[in-house]
Design a protein around this motif. Structure first.
Motif, mmCIF file in Angstrom:
data_model
loop_
_atom_site.group_PDB
_atom_site.id
_atom_site.type_symbol
_atom_site.label_atom_id
_atom_site.label_comp_id
_atom_site.label_asym_id
_atom_site.label_seq_id
_atom_site.Cartn_x
_atom_site.Cartn_y
_atom_site.Cartn_z
ATOM 1 N N TRP A 1 -4.755 2.838 1.870
ATOM 2 C CA TRP A 1 -3.450 1.217 2.014
ATOM 3 C C TRP A 1 -4.079 -0.073 0.937
ATOM 4 C CZ3 TRP A 1 -2.388 -0.310 7.369
ATOM 5 C CH2 TRP A 1 -1.567 0.858 8.540
ATOM 6 N N ASP B 1 4.159 1.595 8.423
ATOM 7 C CA ASP B 1 3.958 1.873 7.085
ATOM 8 C C ASP B 1 4.357 0.858 6.236
ATOM 9 O OD1 ASP B 1 4.956 3.171 4.937
ATOM 10 O OD2 ASP B 1 7.400 4.343 5.943
ATOM 11 N N GLU C 1 8.249 -8.477 12.758
ATOM 12 C CA GLU C 1 7.627 -9.189 11.813
ATOM 13 C C GLU C 1 6.482 -10.127 11.873
ATOM 14 O OE1 GLU C 1 7.131 -10.136 7.118
ATOM 15 O OE2 GLU C 1 7.527 -8.017 7.689
ATOM 16 N N ALA D 1 4.360 0.513 3.202
ATOM 17 C CA ALA D 1 5.808 1.004 2.027
ATOM 18 C C ALA D 1 6.702 -0.301 2.475
ATOM 19 C CB ALA D 1 6.287 2.023 1.659
ATOM 20 N N VAL D 2 7.155 -0.293 3.614
ATOM 21 C CA VAL D 2 8.220 -0.262 4.603
ATOM 22 C C VAL D 2 7.928 -1.998 5.240
ATOM 23 C CG1 VAL D 2 9.521 -0.920 6.726
ATOM 24 C CG2 VAL D 2 9.484 1.411 5.563
ATOM 25 N N ARG D 3 7.104 -2.264 5.846
ATOM 26 C CA ARG D 3 5.612 -3.010 6.882
ATOM 27 C C ARG D 3 4.803 -3.114 5.988
ATOM 28 N NH1 ARG D 3 8.277 -3.017 11.495
ATOM 29 N NH2 ARG D 3 8.265 -5.918 11.456
ATOM 30 N N ALA E 1 8.275 -2.799 16.123
ATOM 31 C CA ALA E 1 9.967 -2.536 14.446
ATOM 32 C C ALA E 1 10.232 -3.513 14.765
ATOM 33 C CB ALA E 1 10.062 -2.000 15.403
ATOM 34 N N ASP F 1 -0.138 -3.693 -6.120
ATOM 35 C CA ASP F 1 0.774 -3.807 -5.996
ATOM 36 C C ASP F 1 1.539 -4.997 -7.067
ATOM 37 O OD1 ASP F 1 3.222 -5.339 -5.116
ATOM 38 O OD2 ASP F 1 2.038 -4.767 -2.883
#
Length: 503
Positions: A92, A71, A53, A73-75, A50, A99
């Motif tokens: 995913w 997640d 990255e 969408a976040v990472r 967290a 995307d």
């Protein structure tokens, strides 16, 4: 940040509470080092991922993160790393396939084991970079389809794909049976005709020196052919057709290809470009008739390359040893020598032949010991690392030839502390010996302390747990960053010194 923290991050003796302190303050660089630790709990792994990255990506590739830890969408980059490691979720992949970010789709296309519907969507992507990435590992049926793609970058990827059908690779090599490509990386960016200059001043230019297109995509076609000629799945008959191609780069690839008819190799042995003949000399499929022609070839690197042929006749090897600068590699023909041939080589009048056989590490004791008494320095350098040599053998070598053999003696796994300490007393011309002593498991404390006086050996010696605590405390403040890192990673570093390094 104190650079020594990077070493401390991987110190196996770092107390648990200090690991937590490092994690709580880590930037990306430090977090990536912490990710290398083998004692991270699930909670620590999640906290570290967290926080950084790059660390999360490393943990994902190491199989230490789970899908529930991320997640997408976040990472998204971390999620893609999990997909690449085979630990992501199918949904995913379906999300990334549509995307809006093309870079995400490119990364997805490189992931293994994608669902068939995702592969289909990626194969139809409007961005050729996505399709080209998919093409590198595309299965046979898809490779056959993508070989007809209008962009040369996709075709180039298929040309290097070893699962592509042979007939497809043959078509890419010659262009026969395929519609001409419509676009290449040059005409994507420039008005044709265009030739990219080697001294192009544009910093953002992605073209390579010599890239050119006059509407026929000539440099791209050359790239496709180079890939196909390098691909072992391309039919030999199609490869052989390029033995007389005007491009020496393509002829080099033909010369490297195994399994061609001997008459093709004979023609290449007369090639005007030495690099082509040197590539041919490395080819284990070349027969003895061509080998003997090449053994007389004085072109750059030809004879030295030929020395690595696994089926050389010993008389050819003997001639090469006399005429070519072979260096000191362990040659395949010497590895394959029979016991009788080994004995003959070990007693040859030419010291180069004795040196070549001395590089083997499976010699009978009697031959090993006889070579250890050789008077020629290059023979002794070759035999010095051989297991089983006695302390007396090694000391005699050093006394006879000193700096010329010292570094090789130091690599002997049976070198004793006495031998290694004796080596530290060699003159300054034997500086390389200190690096080898610093790595040796039998190095005594006096030998390691001597290694600390050498700038190149000092970072290696600083990592040895035999060093006293006081020495290590001084080393973590060394002006050389490599020394600081090694000392900070040393498990013998006192805990008080570890704490002092923390912010």
């Amino acid at each position: 940040m104190n650079p020594a923290l990077l070493g401390l991050a991987v110190n196996p003796a770092l107390p648990s509470h200090l690991v937590d302190r490092l994690i709580d303050t880590a930037d990306d660089e430090l977090a990536s080092e912490l990710a290398l630790r083998s004692d991270l709990s699930r909670a620590r792994l999640r906290t570290l991922a967290a926080r950084s990255e790059p660390a999360a990506v490393r943990l994902a590739h190491e199989g230490l993160l789970r899908a529930e830890d991320v997640d997408p969408a976040v990472r998204p980059i971390v999620a893609l790393a999990l997909l690449d490691a085979g630990a992501g979720l199918p949904q995913w992949a379906r999300g990334f396939a549509v995307d809006a970010c093309a870079e995400h789709r490119v990364k997805l296309a490189a992931c293994p084991g994608l669902p068939p519907d995702v592969v289909r969507r990626l194969a139809d992507d409007a961005d050729q970079r996505v399709v080209a990435e998919l093409a590198f590992e595309a299965p046979s049926h898809l490779a056959a389809e993508l070989a007809r793609h209008p962009h040369t970058e996709v075709r180039r990827a298929i040309a290097g794909n070893e699962t592509a059908p042979p007939e497809v690779l043959a078509a890419l090599l010659t262009g026969e049976g395929l519609m001409p490509a419509e676009r290449c990386r040059v005409c994507d960016q420039e008005e044709v005709p265009f030739v990219h200059a080697a001294d192009c001043p544009r910093r953002d230019c992605a073209l390579l020196p010599g890239d050119a297109c006059d509407g026929a995509h000539q440099s791209a076609v050359q790239d496709i052919r180079w890939q196909a000629l390098s691909n072992p799945a391309t039919p030999a008959r199609g490869v052989a057709r390029f033995a007389d191609h005007p491009s020496a780069l393509l002829r080099e690839r033909v010369a490297a290809r195994e399994g061609l008819p001997q008459h093709v190799y004979a023609r290449l042995a007369e090639d005007p470009v030495p690099a082509v003949r040197a590539e041919l000399a490395r080819n284990p499929s070349v027969g003895q008739a061509v080998v003997r022609v090449l053994s007389e070839d004085r072109g750059h690197d030809v004879q030295r390359a030929l020395a690595h042929h696994p089926a050389l006749a010993l008389d050819v090897l003997t001639r090469l040893a006399r005429s070519a600068k072979l260096g000191s590699p362990l040659l395949p023909r010497v590895v394959a020598a029979t016991p009788t041939e080994v004995a003959d080589l070990a007693t040859a009048a030419d010291p180069t032949l004795r040196m070549l056989v001395a590089l083997r590490r499976d010699l009978p004791d009697a031959i090993r010991d006889a070579l250890a008494c050789d008077r020629d320095a290059k023979v002794l350098k070759a035999i010095a690392p051989h297991p089983g040599l006695t302390e007396a053998h090694l000391l005699t070598m050093v006394d006879l030839h000193g700096p010329r053999v010292a570094a090789k003696v130091a690599t002997n796994p049976d070198a004793t502390a006495i031998v290694l300490e004796h080596l530290t007393r060699q003159p300054a011309s034997a500086r390389k010996v200190y690096r080898e002593i610093a790595r040796h498991p039998h190095a005594s404390l006096p030998a390691l302390l001597a290694c600390l006086e050498d700038p190149q050996a000092r970072p290696i010696a600083a990592g040895r747990p035999e060093l006293p605590a006081g020495v290590l405390v001084d080393l973590v403040a060394d002006e050389d960053g490599r020394v600081r890192d090694a000392a900070a990673a040393n498990p013998s570093l006192p805990v008080e010194a570890m704490i002092a390094l923390l912010p």
